[in-house]
Scaffold this motif. Structure first.
Motif, mmCIF file in Angstrom:
data_model
loop_
_atom_site.group_PDB
_atom_site.id
_atom_site.type_symbol
_atom_site.label_atom_id
_atom_site.label_comp_id
_atom_site.label_asym_id
_atom_site.label_seq_id
_atom_site.Cartn_x
_atom_site.Cartn_y
_atom_site.Cartn_z
ATOM 1 N N SER A 145 -7.203 -3.756 1.185
ATOM 2 C CA SER A 145 -7.367 -2.319 0.972
ATOM 3 C C SER A 145 -6.328 -1.846 -0.035
ATOM 4 O O SER A 145 -5.366 -2.557 -0.334
ATOM 5 C CB SER A 145 -7.173 -1.581 2.289
ATOM 6 N N ALA A 146 -6.533 -0.629 -0.530
ATOM 7 C CA ALA A 146 -5.586 -0.081 -1.508
ATOM 8 C C ALA A 146 -4.185 -0.032 -0.917
ATOM 9 O O ALA A 146 -3.193 -0.337 -1.588
ATOM 10 C CB ALA A 146 -6.027 1.319 -1.934
ATOM 11 N N ASP A 148 -2.845 -1.925 1.408
ATOM 12 C CA ASP A 148 -2.234 -3.251 1.495
ATOM 13 C C ASP A 148 -1.835 -3.776 0.121
ATOM 14 O O ASP A 148 -0.815 -4.438 -0.034
ATOM 15 C CB ASP A 148 -3.185 -4.230 2.180
ATOM 16 N N ARG A 149 -2.662 -3.458 -0.871
ATOM 17 C CA ARG A 149 -2.303 -3.883 -2.226
ATOM 18 C C ARG A 149 -0.973 -3.276 -2.646
ATOM 19 O O ARG A 149 -0.147 -3.909 -3.277
ATOM 20 C CB ARG A 149 -3.372 -3.443 -3.216
ATOM 21 N N GLN A 150 -0.806 -2.006 -2.238
ATOM 22 C CA GLN A 150 0.434 -1.354 -2.580
ATOM 23 C C GLN A 150 1.611 -2.061 -1.906
ATOM 24 O O GLN A 150 2.648 -2.264 -2.528
ATOM 25 C CB GLN A 150 0.346 0.088 -2.087
ATOM 26 N N LEU A 151 1.390 -2.471 -0.656
ATOM 27 C CA LEU A 151 2.452 -3.202 0.044
ATOM 28 C C LEU A 151 2.774 -4.497 -0.698
ATOM 29 O O LEU A 151 3.929 -4.900 -0.789
ATOM 30 C CB LEU A 151 2.026 -3.515 1.479
ATOM 31 N N VAL A 152 1.726 -5.149 -1.205
ATOM 32 C CA VAL A 152 1.953 -6.392 -1.941
ATOM 33 C C VAL A 152 2.825 -6.113 -3.166
ATOM 34 O O VAL A 152 3.761 -6.866 -3.461
ATOM 35 C CB VAL A 152 0.612 -7.030 -2.351
ATOM 36 N N GLU A 153 2.532 -5.008 -3.832
ATOM 37 C CA GLU A 153 3.356 -4.648 -4.993
ATOM 38 C C GLU A 153 4.814 -4.433 -4.577
ATOM 39 O O GLU A 153 5.738 -4.875 -5.246
ATOM 40 C CB GLU A 153 2.838 -3.343 -5.623
ATOM 41 N N ILE A 154 4.968 -3.716 -3.465
ATOM 42 C CA ILE A 154 6.324 -3.440 -3.006
ATOM 43 C C ILE A 154 7.013 -4.751 -2.631
ATOM 44 O O ILE A 154 8.169 -4.994 -2.982
ATOM 45 C CB ILE A 154 6.300 -2.452 -1.819
ATOM 46 N N ALA A 155 6.268 -5.612 -1.944
ATOM 47 C CA ALA A 155 6.845 -6.898 -1.536
ATOM 48 C C ALA A 155 7.277 -7.695 -2.759
ATOM 49 O O ALA A 155 8.322 -8.353 -2.764
ATOM 50 C CB ALA A 155 5.823 -7.688 -0.717
ATOM 51 N N THR A 171 0.617 7.950 -3.263
ATOM 52 C CA THR A 171 -0.362 8.307 -2.241
ATOM 53 C C THR A 171 -1.708 8.699 -2.814
ATOM 54 O O THR A 171 -2.625 9.006 -2.068
ATOM 55 C CB THR A 171 0.144 9.491 -1.388
ATOM 56 N N SER A 172 -1.844 8.673 -4.156
ATOM 57 C CA SER A 172 -3.051 9.250 -4.750
ATOM 58 C C SER A 172 -4.312 8.500 -4.348
ATOM 59 O O SER A 172 -5.383 9.072 -4.288
ATOM 60 C CB SER A 172 -2.926 9.284 -6.262
ATOM 61 N N SER A 173 -4.195 7.204 -4.035
ATOM 62 C CA SER A 173 -5.409 6.476 -3.666
ATOM 63 C C SER A 173 -5.408 6.087 -2.192
ATOM 64 O O SER A 173 -6.112 5.168 -1.789
ATOM 65 C CB SER A 173 -5.553 5.242 -4.554
ATOM 66 N N LEU A 174 -4.598 6.757 -1.379
ATOM 67 C CA LEU A 174 -4.507 6.388 0.033
ATOM 68 C C LEU A 174 -5.127 7.448 0.935
ATOM 69 O O LEU A 174 -5.143 8.628 0.595
ATOM 70 C CB LEU A 174 -3.036 6.207 0.433
ATOM 71 N N GLY A 175 -5.599 7.006 2.097
ATOM 72 C CA GLY A 175 -6.064 7.947 3.106
ATOM 73 C C GLY A 175 -4.878 8.466 3.909
ATOM 74 O O GLY A 175 -3.744 8.011 3.725
ATOM 75 N N LEU A 176 -5.158 9.419 4.811
ATOM 76 C CA LEU A 176 -4.070 10.067 5.543
ATOM 77 C C LEU A 176 -3.252 9.105 6.378
ATOM 78 O O LEU A 176 -2.021 9.118 6.362
ATOM 79 C CB LEU A 176 -4.651 11.174 6.444
ATOM 80 N N ALA A 177 -3.933 8.226 7.126
ATOM 81 C CA ALA A 177 -3.225 7.289 7.997
ATOM 82 C C ALA A 177 -2.341 6.368 7.167
ATOM 83 O O ALA A 177 -1.190 6.088 7.527
ATOM 84 C CB ALA A 177 -4.228 6.482 8.814
ATOM 85 N N ASP A 178 -2.885 5.923 6.032
ATOM 86 C CA ASP A 178 -2.110 5.029 5.174
ATOM 87 C C ASP A 178 -0.900 5.733 4.581
ATOM 88 O O ASP A 178 0.152 5.126 4.372
ATOM 89 C CB ASP A 178 -2.990 4.478 4.046
ATOM 90 N N ILE A 179 -1.051 7.016 4.315
ATOM 91 C CA ILE A 179 0.078 7.774 3.766
ATOM 92 C C ILE A 179 1.200 7.805 4.795
ATOM 93 O O ILE A 179 2.365 7.571 4.479
ATOM 94 C CB ILE A 179 -0.375 9.198 3.392
ATOM 95 N N LEU A 182 2.892 4.571 4.836
ATOM 96 C CA LEU A 182 3.732 4.394 3.644
ATOM 97 C C LEU A 182 5.063 5.128 3.819
ATOM 98 O O LEU A 182 6.128 4.596 3.496
ATOM 99 C CB LEU A 182 3.005 4.908 2.403
ATOM 100 N N PHE A 183 4.992 6.332 4.384
ATOM 101 C CA PHE A 183 6.228 7.080 4.578
ATOM 102 C C PHE A 183 7.163 6.335 5.516
ATOM 103 O O PHE A 183 8.382 6.316 5.313
ATOM 104 C CB PHE A 183 5.918 8.479 5.125
ATOM 105 N N ALA A 184 6.588 5.731 6.558
ATOM 106 C CA ALA A 184 7.416 4.949 7.487
ATOM 107 C C ALA A 184 8.081 3.795 6.742
ATOM 108 O O ALA A 184 9.268 3.507 6.937
ATOM 109 C CB ALA A 184 6.554 4.432 8.635
ATOM 110 N N VAL A 185 7.303 3.137 5.868
ATOM 111 C CA VAL A 185 7.849 2.019 5.097
ATOM 112 C C VAL A 185 8.987 2.506 4.197
ATOM 113 O O VAL A 185 10.050 1.891 4.102
ATOM 114 C CB VAL A 185 6.737 1.353 4.260
ATOM 115 N N ILE A 186 8.767 3.660 3.551
ATOM 116 C CA ILE A 186 9.798 4.198 2.652
ATOM 117 C C ILE A 186 11.081 4.462 3.434
ATOM 118 O O ILE A 186 12.183 4.149 2.992
ATOM 119 C CB ILE A 186 9.282 5.489 1.972
ATOM 120 N N GLU A 187 10.915 5.004 4.652
ATOM 121 C CA GLU A 187 12.080 5.295 5.478
ATOM 122 C C GLU A 187 12.844 4.008 5.812
ATOM 123 O O GLU A 187 14.067 3.956 5.741
ATOM 124 C CB GLU A 187 11.610 6.005 6.753
#
Lengths: 501, 336
Positions: A145-146, A148-155, A171-179, A182-187
């Protein structure tokens, strides 16, 4: 003890030809902070980040990373120094696995063989930090999914020991839950000491996720400070600044009879069920964030993209799903948002570009009267003030403003009644902008109808009679310009909720 | 004078110090300059065989098949496409012509059969490309095999001998008529070259061909019916391929299903040597003819010098490489 900032960019300046993209811009980011970089489109955010990533060399200013001078010669060098970019469009090889993507170019080798075991251990650690220890490393990236791809980039960035992560509209290509995830990951990343520069249009998000902010406006610093000390309204004001001078000459024009009516128009993904009526002599603006579906709406109306449902009525002609071909013959013309990739034949002459869509009257039995082409083109060059050596000059050698005027000249040469203009002034100089606004006004005064999509709010407010906002594919009601403010447009574009000014 | 270049004023060269006019002229003449260089090189090589009139006449005749097919290919390549099935279509046409003549049909009927066969081949290619949306490379790679197989099938895999009915005279290097210094087929090729150069420059078809090859998205935006135009372009190229097939028959006075294998590469090479770009949007009709002549000339010289066939192949191969390298180099310069 004074801790040196993680990243300092001081007095950065950059010109592209005659355009000043950045002037004396500074950005200071402390270790372990999420720093929001905000500003309207074209405010200079991307250029600044390109300077940081080594893709663009600044004309002035200096950069320091952890107190050390930092002058990356290339994105690769910046990455090696620990500065990594996570772009909106992911930079992944879709057919390679997660693991291969993450290690691409960073393979640890022994005797030419990739050392997998060592990598796997580090990757497992990274993915548990990202809260996805269960992500399988051997699936091809295209199956993800978009989010997870973002996570791969971050990894990938983390594996390369990045201390500074730049996230451009993450967040432009993410749904609400994914956003939320992502915020949790950023934290978590922040807690690990990673510094994040966070670029976004969505101010509410920025307020949640960032500790400090820097606002850019017209390539300059407009303000910086702690997020806790600033209200959303203040941020908007800093972004807009405002000095609405006589950029927008208003040509008096009368709104006449309806000429374009769309009902329940839906495209493949966007727009969904759009209703709109455009009148002769009217200039109607479409506001919205990038990706909100404005371009798709215009292309559906023009007949360039497939229509899933609904109708487009142009005068007595009605098109619906299954209609084929563009509506040039019905007097509708589209100015593409991307003049380089779609709008123009860059390798051909001004004359070719202006006359391409309507060669018929300049030809007999299929044989073109070159002199007539030349005459017609020269006339349009004069009327639109297109600065070229001659009608034979190649488009590639013209400035952006002259290219855009050439694209407009084609619509006028075709004699369309309805002009669909997609970002008509993107990336062109101020003088040409003003000329285009003037032209749009004159066209409306001449009884033509204009529907223009723009991300530059001042021009929408300065030029249009009515403005409608699109949000995630939905088209709001078109209201008279007087009922809108820039603030109201931004909040409607970002939230989809319209509040009257 | 190269009409193709005048068609694309300023469009093929990046701005530079030399005046635009001179640069355009230089690019336009590049294929002819190349031709001159190659001719000069051959004089430099001992034993310095001079080119006789008969040599030139022979070279001209040997240019005809590749040259005519390459003029069609010029349209296709300018539009951003490619046609790998030309060689097979030539063989198929030559067989069809032989079968028609064997039936006792006259020369006019044979011409119609040749043009019809070629046009059908081009039409089928265009249908695969526009309807199935196959990349031209793949579509014509498929029909390369298909047309060859078809030729073998209708000929029973054997060369079909047929009464030439004077067609052979079209391609006789030294024509029967004193006042005609070149073979009729050569004149036909040259006349077509001038006509098609004008089509490319002065007609809407030509303009659209360049537009599609320069930027297909723009062409669509401007309301050009791109698929329909592609059908026209491939059918036009097919007609020329059919004519080339007729010449192939005239040369051998038999329809051979195994003839012209690999000719598609010569045809493409002629276009590229003549200034065509495989990424589309560039090319010139007379440049293409110069390219075809250059290759025929090379082959002829190698034969005169008594060099074995493999030397010819090695040299011609590198002419293509050099031409494409120059093309790429030009494209890179434009991008900068």
């Amino acid at each position: 003890m004074v801790v040196s900032p993680r990243l300092e960019m001081l007095g950065v300046g950059k010109r592209f030809g005659a355009t000043v993209a950045l002037a004396d811009v500074s950005l200071v980011v402390q270790p372990g902070e999420v720093h929001a970089l905000v500003g309207e489109n074209g405010a200079g955010k991307s250029t600044l980040m390109k300077v940081l990533s080594g893709a663009v060399r600044p004309d002035a200013g200096r950069m320091r990373l952890d107190g050390q001078a930092f002058t990356p010669a290339s994105p690769l060098a910046a990455r090696a120094a620990g500065v990594a970019m996570i772009y909106q469009e992911f930079n992944l090889a879709p057919h390679l696995s997660v693991e291969e993507n993450i290690t691409l170019g960073a393979e640890q080798r022994s005797a030419g063989f990739v050392r997998r075991a060592a990598h796997r251990r580090r990757m497992a650690a990274i993915f548990s930090l990202l809260d996805r220890p269960d992500l399988r490393l051997d699936v091809p990236v295209r199956c993800l999914s978009a989010a997870d791809r973002q996570l791969v980039e971050i990894a990938r960035a983390l594996l390369a020991d990045a201390h500074v992560l730049v996230m451009d509209e993450p967040t432009s290509s993410l749904g609400l839950a994914d956003i939320e995830r992502l915020f949790a990951v950023i934290e978590r990343l922040r807690a690990e000491g990673v510094t994040i520069v966070y670029i976004s249009h969505f101010l509410e998000e920025v307020q949640r996720v960032a500790q400090r902010y820097t606002v850019l406006r017209d390539g300059r610093n407009a303000g910086t400070g702690a997020m806790a000390d600033v209200a959303l309204n203040d941020l908007v004001e800093l972004m807009i600044g405002r000095r609405l001078h006589e950029m927008f000459p208003r040509v008096p024009h009368e709104v006449g009879v309806p000429i374009l009516e769309i009902r329940g128009l839906a495209g493949r993904r966007q727009p969904c069920a759009a209703d709109l009526t455009l009148h002769r002599g009217e200039i109607l603006g479409l506001a919205g964030l990038v990706g909100a579906g404005r371009t798709e709406l215009l292309r559906c109306i023009y007949g360039l993209d497939a229509v899933r449902a609904g109708t487009v009525r142009i005068g007595a002609y009605t098109a619906g799903p299954g209609a084929r071909g563009v509506h040039l013959a019905q007097g509708v013309g589209l100015l593409s948002e991307d003049r380089q990739a779609e709008g123009l034949l860059l390798s051909r002459s001004v004359a070719d570009n202006v006359t391409l869509s309507r060669l018929g009257p300049l030809a007999r039995w299929g044989w073109i009267n070159l002199r007539a082409v030349q005459r017609a083109t020269t006339e349009w060059m004069r009327r639109l003030d297109i600065r070229a050596r001659s009608a034979d000059q190649r488009l590639r050698d013209l400035s952006g403003g002259n290219q855009q005027k050439t694209a407009l000249a084609r619509l006028l040469h075709h004699g369309v009644d309805v002009l669909l203009l997609d970002e008509p002034t993107r990336g062109i100089d101020v003088a040409s902008k003003a000329q285009i606004y003037q032209l749009i006004g004159e066209l409306a005064a001449g009884g033509k109808a204009v529907l223009m999509a723009s991300s530059y709010l001042p021009e929408l407010l300065g030029v249009c009679d009515r403005i409608a906002v699109m949000h995630r594919g939905r088209l709001g009601r078109a209201r008279p310009r007087e009922e809108w403010t820039e603030h109201a447009l931004i909040s409607a574009a970002a939230s989809g909720k319209e509040t009257a000014a | 004078m190269n009409t193709g270049a005048a068609l694309a004023p300023l469009s093929r060269l990046p701005g530079g110090r030399a005046s635009p006019g001179r640069r355009v002229l230089l690019t336009a003449l590049a294929p002819f300059l190349g031709l001159l260089v190659v001719i000069a090189l051959f004089y430099a090589i001992p034993p310095h065989p001079w080119v006789s009139l008969l040599d030139l006449q022979t070279v001209a005749v040997h240019t005809v098949i590749v040259g005519i097919a390459a003029m069609g290919m010029t349209f296709i390549i300018i539009s951003g496409g490619i046609d790998l099935s030309v060689g097979s279509a030539i063989a198929l046409t030559s067989v069809a012509v032989a079968l028609a003549l064997k039936q006792g049909w006259g020369v006019p009927a044979a011409v119609v059969v040749a043009l019809g066969t070629g046009a059908l081949c081009g039409f089928y290619n265009s249908v695969l490309i526009t309807l199935l949306r196959l990349p031209p490379f793949i579509a014509t790679l498929g029909t390369l095999g298909f047309y060859r197989g078809l030729a073998k099938w209708i000929s029973g895999s054997m060369p079909v001998s047929a009464p030439a009915q004077g067609l052979g005279l079209w391609v006789r290097p030294a024509p029967v008529q004193e006042w005609l210094p070149l073979a009729p087929a050569v004149w036909l090729m040259l006349a077509l070259g001038v006509f098609l150069a004008a089509v490319l420059r002065y007609t809407i078809l030509g303009r659209y061909t360049f537009a599609i090859g320069s930027n297909e998205a723009t062409a669509r935006l401007c309301g050009i019916r791109v698929p329909r135009m592609k059908v026209y372009i491939y059918v036009l190229a097919g007609l020329l391929t059919g004519l080339a097939g007729l010449m192939q028959f005239a040369r051998l006075t038999q329809g051979d299903p195994t003839v012209a294998i690999g000719v598609e590469l010569d045809v493409i090479a002629a276009v590229v040597i003549g200034g065509g770009s495989l990424s589309g949007g560039q090319g010139s009709m007379l440049g293409t003819l110069a390219g075809a002549f250059l290759m025929a000339f090379l082959r002829n010289r190698c034969t005169v010098l008594g060099w074995p066939n493999f030397v010819q192949e090695m040299i011609v191969g590198h002419i293509i490489i050099i031409a494409v390298a120059i093309d790429q180099w030009r494209a890179r310069r434009v991008e900068r």
